[in-house]
Structure formats: C-alpha cells, structure tokens
Design a protein around this motif. Structure first.
Motif, PDB file in Angstrom:
ATOM      1  N   SER A  46       0.877  -1.150  -0.240  1.00  0.00           N
ATOM      2  CA  SER A  46      -0.064  -0.040   0.120  1.00  0.00           C
ATOM      3  C   SER A  46       0.804   1.303   0.040  1.00  0.00           C
ATOM      4  O   SER A  46       1.856   1.191   0.546  1.00  0.00           O
ATOM      5  N   PHE A  47       0.478   2.139  -0.748  1.00  0.00           N
ATOM      6  CA  PHE A  47       1.111   3.402  -0.757  1.00  0.00           C
ATOM      7  C   PHE A  47       0.014   4.482  -0.996  1.00  0.00           C
ATOM      8  O   PHE A  47      -0.825   4.143  -1.537  1.00  0.00           O
ATOM      9  N   TYR A  48       0.842   5.679  -1.060  1.00  0.00           N
ATOM     10  CA  TYR A  48      -0.074   6.833  -1.661  1.00  0.00           C
ATOM     11  C   TYR A  48       0.268   7.458  -3.045  1.00  0.00           C
ATOM     12  O   TYR A  48       1.533   7.433  -3.041  1.00  0.00           O
ATOM     13  N   LEU A  49      -0.525   7.602  -3.870  1.00  0.00           N
ATOM     14  CA  LEU A  49       0.057   8.198  -5.270  1.00  0.00           C
ATOM     15  C   LEU A  49      -0.800   9.595  -5.057  1.00  0.00           C
ATOM     16  O   LEU A  49      -1.780   9.460  -5.439  1.00  0.00           O
ATOM     17  N   ASN A  50      -0.061  10.468  -5.387  1.00  0.00           N
ATOM     18  CA  ASN A  50      -0.582  11.801  -5.505  1.00  0.00           C
ATOM     19  C   ASN A  50      -1.925  12.214  -4.393  1.00  0.00           C
ATOM     20  O   ASN A  50      -2.809  12.616  -4.984  1.00  0.00           O
ATOM     21  N   GLY A  51      -1.641  11.461  -3.286  1.00  0.00           N
ATOM     22  CA  GLY A  51      -2.328  11.973  -2.292  1.00  0.00           C
ATOM     23  C   GLY A  51      -3.540  10.964  -1.949  1.00  0.00           C
ATOM     24  O   GLY A  51      -4.420  10.976  -0.991  1.00  0.00           O
ATOM     25  N   LYS A  52      -3.450   9.814  -2.927  1.00  0.00           N
ATOM     26  CA  LYS A  52      -4.500   8.903  -2.959  1.00  0.00           C
ATOM     27  C   LYS A  52      -4.091   7.407  -2.493  1.00  0.00           C
ATOM     28  O   LYS A  52      -2.938   7.165  -3.059  1.00  0.00           O
ATOM     29  N   ARG A  53      -4.817   6.894  -1.667  1.00  0.00           N
ATOM     30  CA  ARG A  53      -4.223   5.660  -1.319  1.00  0.00           C
ATOM     31  C   ARG A  53      -4.338   4.599  -2.066  1.00  0.00           C
ATOM     32  O   ARG A  53      -5.422   4.242  -2.801  1.00  0.00           O
ATOM     33  N   HIS A  54      -3.372   3.668  -2.530  1.00  0.00           N
ATOM     34  CA  HIS A  54      -3.618   2.539  -3.363  1.00  0.00           C
ATOM     35  C   HIS A  54      -3.191   1.457  -2.528  1.00  0.00           C
ATOM     36  O   HIS A  54      -2.112   1.127  -2.101  1.00  0.00           O
ATOM     37  N   GLU A  55      -4.007   0.330  -2.762  1.00  0.00           N
ATOM     38  CA  GLU A  55      -3.470  -1.093  -1.872  1.00  0.00           C
ATOM     39  C   GLU A  55      -3.701  -2.183  -3.203  1.00  0.00           C
ATOM     40  O   GLU A  55      -4.424  -2.174  -4.090  1.00  0.00           O
ATOM     41  N   LEU A  56      -2.640  -2.973  -3.327  1.00  0.00           N
ATOM     42  CA  LEU A  56      -2.593  -3.843  -4.436  1.00  0.00           C
ATOM     43  C   LEU A  56      -2.196  -5.282  -3.895  1.00  0.00           C
ATOM     44  O   LEU A  56      -1.338  -5.315  -3.078  1.00  0.00           O
ATOM     45  N   THR A  57      -2.647  -6.237  -4.339  1.00  0.00           N
ATOM     46  CA  THR A  57      -2.399  -7.462  -4.166  1.00  0.00           C
ATOM     47  C   THR A  57      -2.036  -8.325  -5.372  1.00  0.00           C
ATOM     48  O   THR A  57      -1.252  -9.116  -5.426  1.00  0.00           O
ATOM     49  N   GLN A  58      -2.978  -8.061  -6.195  1.00  0.00           N
ATOM     50  CA  GLN A  58      -2.760  -8.695  -7.451  1.00  0.00           C
ATOM     51  C   GLN A  58      -2.136  -7.976  -8.606  1.00  0.00           C
ATOM     52  O   GLN A  58      -2.787  -6.930  -8.934  1.00  0.00           O
ATOM     53  N   LEU A  59      -0.983  -8.275  -8.916  1.00  0.00           N
ATOM     54  CA  LEU A  59      -0.196  -7.271  -9.483  1.00  0.00           C
ATOM     55  C   LEU A  59       0.948  -8.076 -10.347  1.00  0.00           C
ATOM     56  O   LEU A  59       1.886  -8.684  -9.274  1.00  0.00           O
ATOM     57  N   ASN A  60       1.340  -8.150 -11.384  1.00  0.00           N
ATOM     58  CA  ASN A  60       2.633  -8.715 -11.988  1.00  0.00           C
ATOM     59  C   ASN A  60       3.717  -7.989 -11.094  1.00  0.00           C
ATOM     60  O   ASN A  60       4.146  -6.580 -11.086  1.00  0.00           O
ATOM     61  N   PRO A  61       4.710  -8.695 -10.205  1.00  0.00           N
ATOM     62  CA  PRO A  61       5.657  -8.226  -9.338  1.00  0.00           C
ATOM     63  C   PRO A  61       6.576  -7.339 -10.403  1.00  0.00           C
ATOM     64  O   PRO A  61       7.550  -6.522  -9.704  1.00  0.00           O
ATOM     65  N   ASN A  62       6.802  -7.646 -11.616  1.00  0.00           N
ATOM     66  CA  ASN A  62       7.849  -6.900 -12.355  1.00  0.00           C
ATOM     67  C   ASN A  62       7.501  -5.522 -12.938  1.00  0.00           C
ATOM     68  O   ASN A  62       7.912  -4.896 -13.572  1.00  0.00           O
ATOM     69  N   THR A  63       6.104  -5.185 -12.408  1.00  0.00           N
ATOM     70  CA  THR A  63       5.697  -3.856 -12.814  1.00  0.00           C
ATOM     71  C   THR A  63       6.506  -2.885 -12.221  1.00  0.00           C
ATOM     72  O   THR A  63       6.579  -2.729 -10.914  1.00  0.00           O
ATOM     73  N   THR A  64       7.049  -1.956 -13.111  1.00  0.00           N
ATOM     74  CA  THR A  64       7.790  -0.797 -12.540  1.00  0.00           C
ATOM     75  C   THR A  64       6.620   0.629 -12.063  1.00  0.00           C
ATOM     76  O   THR A  64       5.378   0.555 -12.410  1.00  0.00           O
ATOM     77  N   VAL A  65       7.216   1.491 -11.549  1.00  0.00           N
ATOM     78  CA  VAL A  65       6.514   2.477 -11.123  1.00  0.00           C
ATOM     79  C   VAL A  65       6.088   3.375 -12.361  1.00  0.00           C
ATOM     80  O   VAL A  65       4.675   3.674 -12.645  1.00  0.00           O
ATOM     81  N   LEU A  66       6.706   3.254 -13.342  1.00  0.00           N
ATOM     82  CA  LEU A  66       6.447   4.115 -14.233  1.00  0.00           C
ATOM     83  C   LEU A  66       5.400   3.481 -15.120  1.00  0.00           C
ATOM     84  O   LEU A  66       4.326   3.998 -15.738  1.00  0.00           O
TER      85      LEU A  66
END
Lengths: 857, 572
Positions: B3-23
């Motif tokens: 979980s992290f904040y992106l531009n003030g909004k909270r994001h929670e992720l569990t299902q995501l390709n772990p190789n995904t970059t921030v960009l």
C-alpha cells in the motif's frame, strides 16, 4: 506573476479588452506551463481506446547478409500476438526513401545494417510485441560488410555520385604557394538523443482514411509516405503533430517508417495502432549525424593568408541515400566556414556503408565542413607559430568577395562581431595571462594547462533544395476577436509556435494570448516543407504574416467604406482599431462588425524565399538567402596527467538579426552550443567490427549534463537588423549556434598546443574525450602511446570473451582492439574515377529528387 | 498487499505482476501521463518522481541507532520510476509533476504552480518539455528538503537558505536535457527559493512545511502531500507476516517482502532460485531492457536490519600485513547490505571522508537514493564503483547461505538459526570471474565490514570517465597508503582497480613494489611501471586499453603527489 490569462476572462470583459501591451518580446514558450506540470501531451500520452494494437519490429543482427529463412512461428505463438508481417505482406509501395529509393520498409532479401527491420509484430501491448519479436529464428548468409569511410572509398561504394565545387585553379595556387600544409580530420557521428523517442499512433477513420499522430518534423512527408504504403490518395491521410519531445533533425525523415507500419496495420485490422521505439532500439535503428573523414591541402603566403585550398570531404552515409546528397553538399558549402579561399577545389563523397542510414542533424553537414576549416586554421596557426585568432581574422571574408560556390558575400559583419567579442571578453589580456600561466605551470611541474580560443560561425540560411523554400499558413479570426493559427512548421521545443503567434499578434497589435497556436495538421496547411534548415520562423512566419495581411486588407477596405475614412487613417493598435479620429472600436468589436457585414475573416498565407538560385550541375549560384553569423570564445583547463578537462568560461556573441523573441533565441544558442560541445568533446559514437553499434544506450553514450557547462557563461545577441527582408528582419537561429562549440574544441587544442610552445599542431582528435586529450598531450610530450609491454593476448582475449558472452545482459560490451578511424585517402585516385554525371541533377538542377514537392532536402 | 499513496490517494495492491515498474503503473495502469519515459534504464531522469516515506510506516533502524529525531518528517527523495518496482513504493507517498501544481480548472493558464515549476516557466527552462517533469521533480525535491531543513534549523522560516550553484547542479545531475543547455534550468533552481519565500510572505498563516507543498497558496481541498491521516494498518498485521505470503502476485509470479532477517532467511530458504531485489537500479534493467519477467522476487526493502550500520570492535589479528600500529583502534564499520548510497553518505562522511567525496560522481541522485551497497557488490559488475574502493579498504563481506533442508518446516520463526550458515570473507575472495561471485542460490549479502583507518593511513580515489557526472568508470583507482609514524616510509599499500578488467581487483604486484619504499612521488612513479603485471585492461566503448593503462599509472603517480602534498600541509 499571475498566470491567469485574459483570454479566459469573461466574455464581456474580453469584448472590451483594455490595451495591455502584451505582445512581449521574450514571451514564454506557449506550452511552458503544461511542460512543467507534465500535462503537455506527446504522442504516447494520447489516451488510447481498448483494443489498440502495438507494434515492435524484428531486427536484423547482421550488417550485411542474405536472409535465408525466417521462422516466425514462435513469434506468432507468443503471448498477446495478433499478427506478424514481413516484406511479402506489404500491401503497396514498399520503399520509403525520402528523396531517393533505397529504404525498404522491411528487408526483402538482403539486410544492410544491424537493426534493419525484418518483420513487424502486432500485439496487444508494447511489451508483448517487443518480447515476441525476440523469438524469431533467422538464418543468414553473411556477406562482406563495408563499415568505414576508408573501406567505402577504397571500393568506391557510394550512395550517390560524388560532387565537386570549384573556383579558380586550386592546383596551381597550391603549387605556387610559399607554404603548403596538409592535414586530415576525422569526425564521428552524433546520436540525436531527443528525449522523446520515435513514436506514432494511427487511427483509422470511418471513410477509410487514416489519422496519423506522429512525432515528426515533416508531417507532409509522413502523410505522403503513409498514403503510398497503404495505397490511399494523399487526401485520405491526415497527419497531426502537436509537439515533439525534441527533434534536432532526427525526426525529419526517420519518423516516417513507424507511422507507415502503424498505417498498414491500422488498415489491415481497422483498429488504432501505436508504436514507439524504446531508447536502445531508437539508438540502434535510426540514423545519426554523418561521420566524416576529411582531408585538406592548403597553400599560404608567409603571413598565413590562404592562397588556395584543396579539400576532400567524405561522409559516412550508411546503407541508403536518405538526405545524404544534400548533407554532403552542405558540408561542402561550409568547408570555408568564414574564410576566403581565393582558389578552391572541394570534393564531396557520399560513402555507402553497411550501417544505419545517417540523416539530418542540426547543421546538416555544415558542422562537419566548418570544423574542417577551423581545424585547418589551428593547423596553420600552430605551424606558423601565430595566434590562431589572428590567422582567423586575416582570412575572414570581406564584402564583395565570393564563396567557392559563387555566392557574393554581403553585409558581412563577422569581423566586427569577433572584434567586439574579443574586446568584451578581454581576449588579448586573457591570452597573455594564459601564456604566462602555462609557462609558470611548465616551470613548476604542474599538470594543469589552460587554453583559449575564439572561433567564428557563418551559416547559410535556406534549404539548398530550392523547392523547399516555401511555406503556408492559415489564420482564422472568430467573432469574439480570438485568433486561431495554423502553419506548416512543427514545434519541437524551439519555440516556433510562440514566435509565429507573436508575429500574428503583432500584425493586429493584439495581446499575445488572443492568438491560439494549434497542432500542425496536413489538412489545414498542405504540402509543407520540413521544419528544418533553421527555416521554421523565416518561412512560416512570413506565411502567417501574409495571411494576416490578407485579412487586414479586407477589414481595412470594408472599414474605410463603412466609416468613410481613408484606409491610411485606420490603425490597429493595442487591441483596438482606431478609425481616424472618428471612432475607436475594440478589436473584437471591429471583428464583429466585419462579420456582420460579410467580410471573410479567414485566410491562408503563402511565402517563398526570394533571391535564391543555384545550379547544382555547375555548383554555382546563390543557394542562401543570407548568412547567420556568430562567434564564441572559450577557456578551458586540462590535466596533462589524465587528459581530464574543464570548460571554465565561454562568451558568445550571436547574430539573430532583430530578434523576435530574445529569450527563445538565447535558448537556441545555449542549447545548440551545449549540443555542439557534446559532439566535439564527450559523445563518442562507436560501432564494433561487426557493424553493431557499441554506444547504444545512455549508459555508454554520454551527452552533456549540467556539470559540463562553463560556470562563467555569457551569451549575447549582436544587435543588428538583417539586411535582407526576412520576417521583422530577424535571422534564423536553430542550427548556427551549434557550431559555436568549435571554440571549446579549439581551446582544448590550444591547451595541448602549449606543451609544444604553440609550434606544433597537437593533432587532437574529435571528440576530445579525456582519452583523446591525453593521447594528444603524450604526443606533444614525446611519450609513446603504444604500450611498451608485450600484451598477453590470451589474457586480453579471455577477458574480452568473458565479457562478451555476458554482455547482452548489461551493456558492458567488449570492443575490438582497434576502434576504427578513417585513414588518409588519396583524393586523386578517387577523383579520377568519379564523375559528376547526375542526369537527375542536370535535368532538374535544383531538385535533388523527383518524388514530390514535400519530400525533404 | 502493498500500500502506498499516489498523489494523495491511497492505493492497495495484491494482484499485480511483481515486475511492474512505477512508470508502467503510472502510465499504463493509472493513465497518469505526466511522467515520461526517456530511456527506461535510469540514465536520463525524464521519469523522475518524488517519494517520501510515510511517517510511522516502517521505522528506520538507521535513525533509531543514531538517535536522530524519530519524529522528524522524512525527507523527500527522487527516483527513476522507469526501473523501480512499484512494490518498492510500499509505505511511501509517490508524487508526480501535475500533483505539485494546483489546477482545479484543468487549464494550464489558471494553474498555481509549485515554486520549482514557476521558476522553470519564468527562466524559460523548458523547450521541448519532455524532460521537464523530471527536472521539476528533482528541483522540487531539493527545494522541499532545503525548506524543511531550514525550518528545522531556524526558528523563523523567513530565511530559507539559498541554494548554491553547485547544489542546484548536483540536484539535477541525474537529469538529461538535450534542448536548453541547462543554463535556464540552473537559473530556475537558483530562483525557486525566492519565489517560495515570496509566496510564503504573501500567506497570512505559517503552514506546516510538508503540508504546505500541497496547500501553499493553492486554496484547495487536496489532501496534504504528507498524508498524516495514514492509518496504522499501512504496516501489515503481524499475524499476516507469520504466513510469509507473497506481498503481491499475479499469474504465478510472486513477490515476497520479508520484514525481518528471520523472514528473509525462511523465504529465501524456501525459494533459493528467487531473484533478490535490493534497490534494483541494475536489476531493473533486466525487466525494462531485457524483458525478463522474474518468477519469484524477494524484495529486501522492508528488512530494516539490512539498512542499519554499527561500529564493531575487531581483534587485531586482521592486521596480518605486518604493520605494527600499536595504537590500532581495531574497529570496523559494519554497513548493512541494504543501505542505499544516500543512507551511507553521512556515515562515510564521518569515517571515510575521501570515500564520501567520490559519491557525487557515482551514478545520479535518483540512483543513489535506490541503489544499495549490497547490490553494487552482489551484481559483481566490473564497473561497479564501490568494490575497488572497498578492496583498497580491506573490507570483508558477510554472506549468509540459506538452505531449506533443515528439519523444520520452514515457517518456524524460532528455529530460523538452523536454516542458514554465515561466513565473513575478505572481499578480495568474493569476486571469482566476470559476474561470478561466491554467492550461490539461496545466498545473500548481510553486511560489509570496513576496518576504520588509522591516522597513518591515507585513502585516495580517482575516477576517470568521459563525463564527470553519472558516467561509468573507464578506470577507478582507489589507493589506501599506510605510512610509518614519521610519514616517511610506505608500510602498506592496497590498490583497488575498477573498470579495468572483468572483475574488480587488487594490484598486488604494484602494492608490493610500494611497500617499504620512501613515501615520495618517485616511489609511485616506479611502482606504476609494474601495474601492467597486475592488470591487462580491455578496450571497450568507454576507453581503449592504451588509455586505461596510461591513465591508471598516472593516477597512481597522482596519489603519490597527493600523499606528499598532504604531508607538507598537515601535521598529523
């Protein structure tokens, strides 16, 4: 400080806009605010609908080979792959050479450079397409590859016939000259390194046409080529270019291939198609600045004045002609830089090699010609033991003389510019101090040496292909008085849009934010020339001005009749229109009134550059409308122990005529200077002996960073109107400042020359990397560069091999022991075998190719 | 979950390709296009984003041990979003360029810009604009940290320290611009604090530093940039951690984020083939440039123990080189392998100042914020800059080999000791061949031990590259010269070489040629002649064999000159 624009004031306020005098000479870039917010939209930022397909190309891994077979089954089976196309699947025109044929969209049989497109993968995502593209199994039969200028000259392998310029009898002049000097110089190419890589996005339209979003300096060419490869009439393809993330010439012809591939797939699958090149792919598969290997022989009188010059310029063009004919021509045009050659013979060769086809790059061959002249000046000075600046001044053109291609020199202020710059930056005093400091350093055994150089630039403005010197614009005025502007030029960061908006605002004397500049579109302004040759503002600005004048004339005619005053008494001033003493209307009210009285408020504008003519078959004429001028003085410090150096100070005085936007012009000068400095000092483009680009990523190809600037850096504009009737008597400023960086290289050369008491040419090479500087230093010191110790070749090989085996992963590429350098070549041998027979050129002396009016130089 | 904040909004992720970059996450998942890809390899800075660790998320052991104010607002830092895994954003606030400005009407002309942005506009700092968001983030970061620092140091925040020319240049050294020639960007960097001060002067209320970035003159209801309302559950429940489930996974690909060494040992023992991800500034390229999709990734960022450092008393038996420094302090600096360059910097400034000095030439700020010492060593690149220096400093490496063949079932935390073996070996024994080290599947680097230097030991480091900033070494020479008490004799010499061969190495023959010689330049000149016995450099894209050979000799002579000059000027 407010960013609130009056354009977004309420409608009632806008109607009575008070005079604010906002035309502004140093207006901000039109996108400055969206740039800093990151919201300025580039092609890859366009929101794409679901179902958009993405492309990647399969690349040849051989410089010269016959493709025996391609097994693409694994590519087809890869995740996300929708389609795979190779040459036989191309529906229509297969060659996309900009001027001359020779650039197949995909390899049919023979691949001619590492990275050439073998096939294209269509997939559901960019990454899926790229991954799939690596899965092809290709069998090659390798063919002998020519990879260097000297090899190409030896085998007389040229992409276009050699060309010669001649004035007087150079051979006799050289024979009779009291002093003769011979030399040669090798210049590497340069990667454009626009921050936004090549990218295209094509959307099929319901009428069967295509909407092409691309990052191209030449929308019309993209339009035409996409139409040709998809077998559509030109009118069915519309190209839109809002902005580029940098171009520098690299998107003049080389943007087209990706748009063509997208166009073909968009027609084939009837869905939007996107393609972008990742950095490393972009560096490998797109052309660069031409590498050149030049030699000269110069005859001098005792004072160091040039009597005659024999030069041979040989450009490495790569596998296809692209724009090389015109580029080598421009190198030839500029091999005099600013110096008078009473007798001259200049040969220009277009060497064919099995490397990517080199292309336009800021200066378009000019820098490679100019550096030859500057290198020669240094050579003369250090041979004669003179101050290089004195040699330069003594050989400068004077009004009334003519160039080696017959253009008369007029309004030539360069001596004044150089003298003023020398005065402003205390050249004489500093030179004296540096001489003393270097003597002191030598006496004390210090490793530091200083160098100083002041070099001029003279750069010819106009496309040397005469056809291209034309432009169009389209101006609409809406009934609230807001103005919409289109023109044929593209915005790649150089500030063209804002400059032309300033011109339009100025014509009506309205606030700058009254004028909206919008994307360059081939359906608004057709048959445009590329935004290149520094011509953007010159030709498009005049076209926009002409459009304004058309509308203004209609309004004046109407108003004179309507208010019964003489046209001369009507003034457009400060957002208002003054009808003599009778009445004053706001601009918007005047526009409303005109509309109500059925006056057309929209007009195209057209411009063609006057005065120019050039007969290429005779290599004689006036190819340039005028010359842009400038001079720079650089001071450097080198470390003779390691070859490292610092640029301490630079002073620039550049002639932009009467500047339309000094801030933008200075931005061009500074940016060009640093780019030129990169080319001449740090950027080293290297291929290995297999024709594979070794410097293929920003990890091993280093463009300058902020640290590399001189801390003391003064850039000034030379205050003088252009004598020629250019737009507001301004001068083009895109390319010329690039060559001001010659001063940095010459200053490094000067610092090295101090080690030989300025009596020997240091033979510093380009780019002057720390390695090159140390090599020159050691040569001057009489120390051997070649290693005395016997190399245990086994060790070297095993190290190199070890590295190479794994190199694919992390870019630590091993290089062959010899980084190739062009050797001296014998010009006579080449000359004897080459003729100037060019049927095309003779039939159409001013058109380099027969493709269509909008095809590039 | 991450979980992290992106531009003030909270994001929670569990299902995501772990190789995904921030960009990728920003552009492809979120449609957030204000961050651009320039190179995809961390070299150009166009994709720079700003990050701030959320307060109370993960306590930094670094701060704990050094008694730094735990309540201090964490600093801002920049990263290259193109090569940073999105999972590394766990517990952070990620900010992009458009967030800095307040633009409720979605019209650029009406936006209220951050001082860094405003300064860029006023100085004509953008031309094509593609690199601009990255520059803005780098400038905004140095601006915000400077502002934060000033307000902490001085009671009144009127006098924000003006950034110097060199500070501005250093802050943008990881950003490439091809259009402007940088001059207007540097000018913007120099101007922005004036703009900020003017803004602050115009405000009636004095605002909290970190919040004011978002609210400063923006009159918006936007959430503050440091989201103070971060709920405590940012940290995973302790109950969850026992299971050691992957933090994120997708289509069989998993990313583990162990929270302690014990967890790390277990996860690694169970997944010995996993890719170990520290800062990922080199590994990131495997994803973006070589299109690798790692199956199992073990991310080290949450293991606080790996980010700590300490001083360790060592027995003096390690001084095996026959020196007789009676007063040898026999202490070693132990740097956790997970420490980033930026985290190490203040420590090195204290104990190895000349080591710290070279940092400005190693990589870029963005990379130094992510890249770790362990990663730089473990990837065994011949061009890593730390190994030759550490070799010269006689560093040792603490390795841990985890195995799953223990009797325990693997998730028994209490018996984790039994699933691994440790060894501490001299770094010089660690590198075997090109990209080959003593690390095996299931091994990781715990820490680096660097013996502190005595007064009679001198460290000289010289780096040669085509470009001064952010370039890979054509040659790096690190020399530790130990002189006698009177300073006249060389008692020991350790010469670490980087960029010269397939592995970083010690120039042992040359070292022997120096030992016992007078501490004079002539000794170095003489010794430099035998360097060729130690290394036969390669020719590559960065330099020729000849240049490397000449320059390394000359750099050794330069060390001699520095040694003599230092003796002449100082008394110690």
């Amino acid at each position: 400080m407010s960013h609130h624009s009056s354009l977004f004031d309420s409608y009632s306020i806008r109607r009575v806009r008070p005079p604010k005098n906002k035309i502004g000479t140093s207006a901000k870039h039109d996108s400055a605010i969206s740039h800093v917010m990151g919201t300025a939209t580039y092609v890859d930022d366009i929101a794409k609908p679901q179902g958009t397909l993405h492309l990647a190309v399969g690349k040849s891994s051989h410089a010269h080979a016959r493709v025996l077979s391609m097994d693409l089954s694994a590519v087809r089976d890869a995740d996300g792959v929708v389609d795979v196309l190779s040459f036989k699947d191309l529906p229509a025109q297969t060659d996309i050479g900009a001027v001359f044929d020779g650039e197949p969209l995909m390899v049919d049989d023979i691949t001619e450079y590492v990275g050439q497109t073998l096939f294209v993968v269509v997939a559901t995502s960019h990454r899926a397409a790229k991954k799939a593209a690596t899965k092809a199994v290709v069998e090659y039969e390798t063919l002998p590859a020519v990879l260097s200028i000297d090899k190409a000259l030896e085998q007389e392998l040229f992409v276009r016939p050699s060309h010669f310029m001649k004035r007087g009898d150079a051979a006799t002049a050289l024979e009779n000259a009291p002093i003769r000097i011979e030399g040669h110089i090798h210049m590497r190419g340069q990667e454009h390194f626009y921050l936004e890589g090549q990218v295209s996005y094509v959307v099929p339209c319901d009428d069967g046409g295509l909407e092409v979003y691309t990052s191209s300096q030449h929308p019309s060419e993209v339009q035409q080529l996409v139409a040709e490869v998809t077998d559509l009439p030109f009118h069915a393809v519309n190209t839109v270019v809002r902005r580029m993330g940098g171009g520098f010439g690299g998107k003049e012809t080389q943007a087209a291939a990706w748009a063509c591939l997208c166009g073909i797939i968009a027609k084939r699958h009837n869905v939007p198609v996107s393609m972008r090149l990742d950095r490393q792919d972009d560096m490998v598969v797109t052309g660069k600045r031409h590498e050149f290997a030049n030699r000269y022989e110069v005859g001098l009188d005792e004072s160091g004045r040039i009597l005659g010059v024999d030069m041979q310029l040989a450009g490495l063009c790569g596998y296809a002609p692209d724009l090389s004919d015109a580029i080598v021509d421009r190198a030839m045009f500029h091999c005099d830089n600013a110096y008078y050659y009473p007798a001259a013979h200049v040969a220009g060769h277009r060497c064919k090699t099995h490397t990517v086809s080199n292309t336009a790059y800021r200066g378009f061959g000019g820098p490679q010609g100019l550096m030859t002249a500057e290198y020669m000046m240094d050579h003369i000075a250090y041979t004669l033991g003179q101050d290089p600046l004195q040699v330069r001044l003594a050989n400068l053109y004077q009004d009334g003389q003519s160039t080696h291609y017959g253009q008369t020199i007029e309004h030539f202020d360069l001596a004044a510019i150089m003298t003023k710059l020398a005065d402003d930056c205390d050249y004489d005093d500093r030179r004296q101090q540096i001489l003393e400091a270097n003597q002191k350093a030598a006496a004390e055994g210090s490793d530091k040496r200083l160098g100083l150089a002041l070099t001029p630039v003279k750069f010819g403005i106009s496309f040397t292909v005469q056809t291209l010197n034309q432009a169009g614009a389209l101006v609409h005025i809406y009934t609230d008085g807001s103005i919409h502007l289109n023109h044929g030029g593209t915005e790649m960061g150089q500030g063209l849009y804002i400059k032309i908006a300033q011109i339009v605002a100025n014509e009506f004397d309205v606030d700058l934010d009254t004028v909206k500049v919008s994307a360059t579109r081939t359906d608004k302004v057709p048959n445009t020339s590329p935004t290149a040759a520094s011509s953007g503002t010159d030709i498009n600005g005049k076209a926009a001005q002409n459009a304004c004048l058309n509308i203004k004339a209609r309004i004046l005619e109407f108003a004179a009749e309507h208010f019964d005053v003489a046209q001369e008494d009507i003034r457009f001033e400060k957002n208002h229109v003054y009808i003599g003493d009778k009445e004053t209307l706001t601009f918007a009210e005047m526009i409303q009134l005109s509309y109500q009285n059925r006056i057309s408020l929209s007009s195209t504008g057209y411009y063609k550059t006057p005065k120019i003519f050039y007969d290429r078959s005779k290599a004689w004429g006036r190819p340039f409308f005028y010359f842009a001028l400038g001079a720079a003085c650089a001071e450097v410090e080198i470390d003779t122990l390691t070859g490292e150096y610092k640029v301490l100070r630079c002073d620039v005085l550049h002639d932009a005529g009467q500047s339309i936007n000094p801030a933008i012009d200075i931005g061009q000068i500074e940016g060009g200077f640093v780019q030129g400095m990169g080319w001449l000092t740090a950027e080293e483009l290297i291929w290995n002996d297999k024709g594979k680009l070794a410097s293929d990523s920003p990890a091993n190809y280093k463009i300058p960073t902020a640290h590399d600037l001189p801390k003391q850096w003064n850039v000034k504009l030379y205050d003088r109107k252009n004598e020629e009737q250019t737009i507001y008597n301004s001068k083009a400023v895109g390319e010329p400042p690039f060559m001001l960086a010659a001063s940095v290289w010459c200053a490094l050369n000067n610092a090295v020359a101090s080690l030989g008491d300025y009596k020997n040419n240091p033979e510093l090479t380009m780019p002057a990397t720390p390695e090159a500087v140390l090599k020159a230093v050691m040569r001057m010191q009489g120390t051997s560069w070649d290693l005395k110790t016997k190399v245990d070749t086994d060790t070297v090989d095993s190290l190199v091999k070890g590295a190479e085996e794994n190199s694919d992963l992390f870019n630590e590429k091993a290089m062959p022991q010899d980084v190739r350098h062009a050797k001296d070549i014998d010009p006579k041998e080449v000359e004897g075998k080459q003729t100037d027979n060019q049927p095309n050129a003779i039939e159409h002396p001013n058109v380099a190719g027969a493709r269509g009016p909008a095809h590039s130089e | 979950m991450i979980s992290f904040y992106l531009n003030g909004k909270r994001h929670e992720l569990t299902q995501l390709n772990p190789n995904t970059t921030v960009l990728e996450y920003l552009r492809l998942h979120e449609g957030q296009m204000d961050t651009k890809e320039g190179c995809g390899s961390g070299d150009c800075g166009a994709c720079t984003v700003m990050v701030q660790r959320l307060p109370n998320a993960n306590q930094s052991a670094l701060n704990d041990e050094n008694g730094d104010e735990k309540n201090a607002t964490p600093p801002f830092y920049t990263i290259n979003s193109c090569i940073t895994l999105v999972s590394l954003m766990d517990g952070h606030h990620l900010m992009t360029a458009s967030y800095l400005a307040d633009n409720p009407e979605h019209h650029p002309e009406r936006a209220l810009l951050h001082p860094a942005q405003q300064a860029m506009v006023e100085c004509h700092g953008s031309q094509c604009g593609f690199c601009t968001p990255g520059f803005v983030m780098s400038l905004a970061c140095v601006y915000e940290n400077n502002r934060m620092q000033t307000s902490q140091e001085t009671a009144s925040q009127n006098d924000a320290k003006q950034l110097s020319y060199d500070e501005v240049v250093a802050s943008i050294s990881g950003n490439l611009c091809r259009c402007t020639g940088y001059r207007p960007i540097i000018e913007a960097g120099l101007l922005m604090s004036d703009i900020g001060q003017q803004r602050e002067a115009e405000q009636s209320a004095v605002k909290d530093l970190t919040i004011s970035l978002a609210t400063d003159a923006m009159a918006s209801t936007k959430e503050s940039i440091v989201s103070e309302h971060v709920p405590a559950e940012t940290k995973l429940n302790n109950a969850e951690s026992k299971a050691i489930a992957p933090a994120i996974s997708d289509a069989g690909r998993q990313l583990y984020m162990p929270k302690s060494l014990d967890e790390l040992n277990q996860v690694l023992a169970a997944n010995p083939q996993a890719t170990i991800w520290a800062g990922g500034t080199d590994l990131g390229l495997s994803v973006t440039q070589h299109l690798v999709d790692h199956e199992v990734i073990i991310q080290l960022s949450a293991v606080e123990a790996l980010k700590s450092w300490s001083l360790l008393d060592t027995k003096s038996d390690s001084s095996d080189e026959g020196s007789d420094n009676e007063q040898a302090p026999s202490q070693s600096l132990v740097l956790g392998a997970g420490m980033s360059y930026q985290q190490m910097l203040p420590v090195l400034e204290q104990y190895f100042p000349s080591f710290a000095q070279v940092f400005e030439r190693i990589a870029s700020p963005q990379i130094r914020n992510m890249g770790t010492i362990g990663g730089n060593i473990a990837n065994a690149s011949p061009i890593g800059d730390l190994p030759p220096i550490l070799l010269a400093l006689d560093a040792s490496i603490h390795l841990r080999h985890c195995a799953s063949n223990s009797k325990e079932s693997g998730n028994d935390l209490d018996n984790s000791d039994s699933v691994y073996t440790d060894e501490i070996i001299p770094l010089s024994e660690f590198f075997l061949d090109y990209k080959k080290t003593k690390l095996q599947a299931g091994s990781y680097v715990v820490a680096i031990h660097i013996p502190l230097m005595h007064d009679n030991q001198h460290l000289f480091i010289h780096k040669i590259s085509k470009r001064y900033e952010d370039d890979i070494s054509a040659c790096l020479l690190a020399a530790r010269i130990d002189v006698s008490v009177d300073g006249m004799t060389i008692e020991d010499a350790r010469l670490g070489l980087g960029g010269m061969a397939a592995i970083p190495l010690l120039a042992t023959t040359c070292q022997q040629a120096l030992i016992g010689q007078a501490a004079e330049v002539a000794s170095f000149e003489q010794a430099s002649q035998v360097l060729s016995a130690d290394v036969t450099p390669m020719t590559d894209v960065r330099a020729s064999r000849e240049y490397r050979s000449h320059v390394v000799q000359r750099l050794l002579v330069k060390c001699g000159k520095q040694l003599v000059a230092g003796r002449q000027t100082e008394t110690a």
